[in-house]
Design an enzyme around this catalytic site. Structure first.
Site, short mmCIF file in Angstrom:
data_model
loop_
_atom_site.label_atom_id
_atom_site.label_comp_id
_atom_site.label_asym_id
_atom_site.label_seq_id
_atom_site.Cartn_x
_atom_site.Cartn_y
_atom_site.Cartn_z
N ASP A 58 13.36 16.56 19.74
CA ASP A 58 12.60 17.75 20.15
C ASP A 58 12.50 18.83 19.07
OD1 ASP A 58 15.37 18.47 20.40
OD2 ASP A 58 14.79 20.12 21.70
N ARG A 100 27.88 30.12 14.20
CA ARG A 100 28.62 29.85 15.44
C ARG A 100 30.13 29.87 15.19
NH1 ARG A 100 24.99 24.59 17.09
NH2 ARG A 100 23.39 25.61 18.33
N GLU A 107 20.93 22.24 26.14
CA GLU A 107 21.67 22.71 24.96
C GLU A 107 23.02 23.28 25.42
OE1 GLU A 107 20.62 22.75 21.75
OE2 GLU A 107 18.46 22.36 21.91
N GLU A 128 20.67 16.99 22.95
CA GLU A 128 20.38 18.30 23.52
C GLU A 128 18.89 18.64 23.46
OE1 GLU A 128 23.74 21.30 22.62
OE2 GLU A 128 23.86 19.76 21.08
N ASP A 164 17.82 11.78 20.52
CA ASP A 164 18.50 13.06 20.39
C ASP A 164 19.11 13.39 21.76
OD1 ASP A 164 19.22 15.64 19.46
OD2 ASP A 164 17.40 16.47 20.32
N SER A 200 23.14 12.63 17.34
CA SER A 200 22.99 14.05 17.67
C SER A 200 23.77 14.94 16.73
CB SER A 200 23.49 14.28 19.11
OG SER A 200 23.59 15.65 19.38
N ASP A 201 23.26 16.15 16.52
CA ASP A 201 23.98 17.17 15.76
C ASP A 201 25.00 17.91 16.63
OD1 ASP A 201 23.18 17.13 13.04
OD2 ASP A 201 21.19 17.75 13.67
MG LIG Z 1 17.60 18.55 20.29
#
Ligand SMILES: [Mg+2]
Length: 208
Positions: A151, A45, A14, A8, A6, A89-90
């Site tokens: 995380d 967002r 982040e 961030e 991952d 990653s998102d």
């Molecule tokens: Mg993360």
């Protein structure tokens, strides 16, 4: 062996909270650590950006200034000495491609934004959402062993589907899902877990 990481919260801060602090928009500052439903999080967002009339290019100026955590580039270099490294990653390519370059040109699999004629974000293409598990399964079916690190709850499928999960400063909900998972509070800890796993793999053919 493949290390699927991952981004961030693990190897870089982040990005959205940085944007939230600058534009003073609370909906920007929320992260996957706060809201488990990524679709809902992104919708909030995007709506906030549209209402404030903020263009993607404005956000990119801030996002591209984000630096990896200290030691992250070295961490990835050490992993590369043991296997292939990918970041799943998102985040969005429009934000994080420069970060991947700063990390030594690591492979990044992420989402993409959709823009209107004025350059304001109108939507998003979630290439990664729900796909982390499929990417890992693809690697595994091609014969690779996969170690992963995440995380937050958006890493759940990544961590569940891999051969060796490392929980990096995990949120409580993630910790509850993997009560006996390897846990790291810094990148030195994480590297030690991955090195031990690689040594096991060399000796026994298995990561666990
Ligand atoms: Mg993360």
């Amino acid at each position: 062996m493949i290390f699927a990481l991952d981004l961030e919260g693990c190897i870089a801060p982040e990005i959205w909270p940085v944007l939230g602090a600058t534009y003073r928009l609370p909906d920007f500052a929320l992260t996957t650590r706060d809201i488990g439903d990524f679709d809902e999080l992104m919708q909030r967002r995007v709506n906030a950006a549209r209402q404030a009339g903020i263009r993607l290019a404005d956000l990119q100026k801030l996002a591209h200034a984000v630096e990896p955590y200290l030691g992250a580039r070295e961490f990835i270099a050490r992993l590369r000495a043991m296997g292939n490294v990918v970041i799943i990653s998102d985040t969005f390519h429009e934000f994080s491609d420069p970060l991947a370059a700063k990390l030594g040109g690591v492979n990044l699999f992420a989402n993409r934004f959709e823009l209107d004629d004025e350059g304001i974000i109108s939507g998003f293409k979630l290439r990664i959402r729900g796909q982390k598990e499929r990417i890992v399964s693809g690697f595994k079916s091609a014969g690779f062993k996969v170690a992963a690190m995440g995380d937050s709850m958006n890493d759940f499928s990544l961590l569940r589907s891999c051969d060796f999960p490392v929980l990096y400063r995990p949120v409580d909900a993630l910790l509850r899902e993997f009560p006996s998972g390897a846990r790291a509070d810094n990148l030195d800890d994480a590297l030690a877990h991955f090195e031990a796993a690689k040594a096991r793999l060399d000796e026994t053919g298995e990561l666990l």
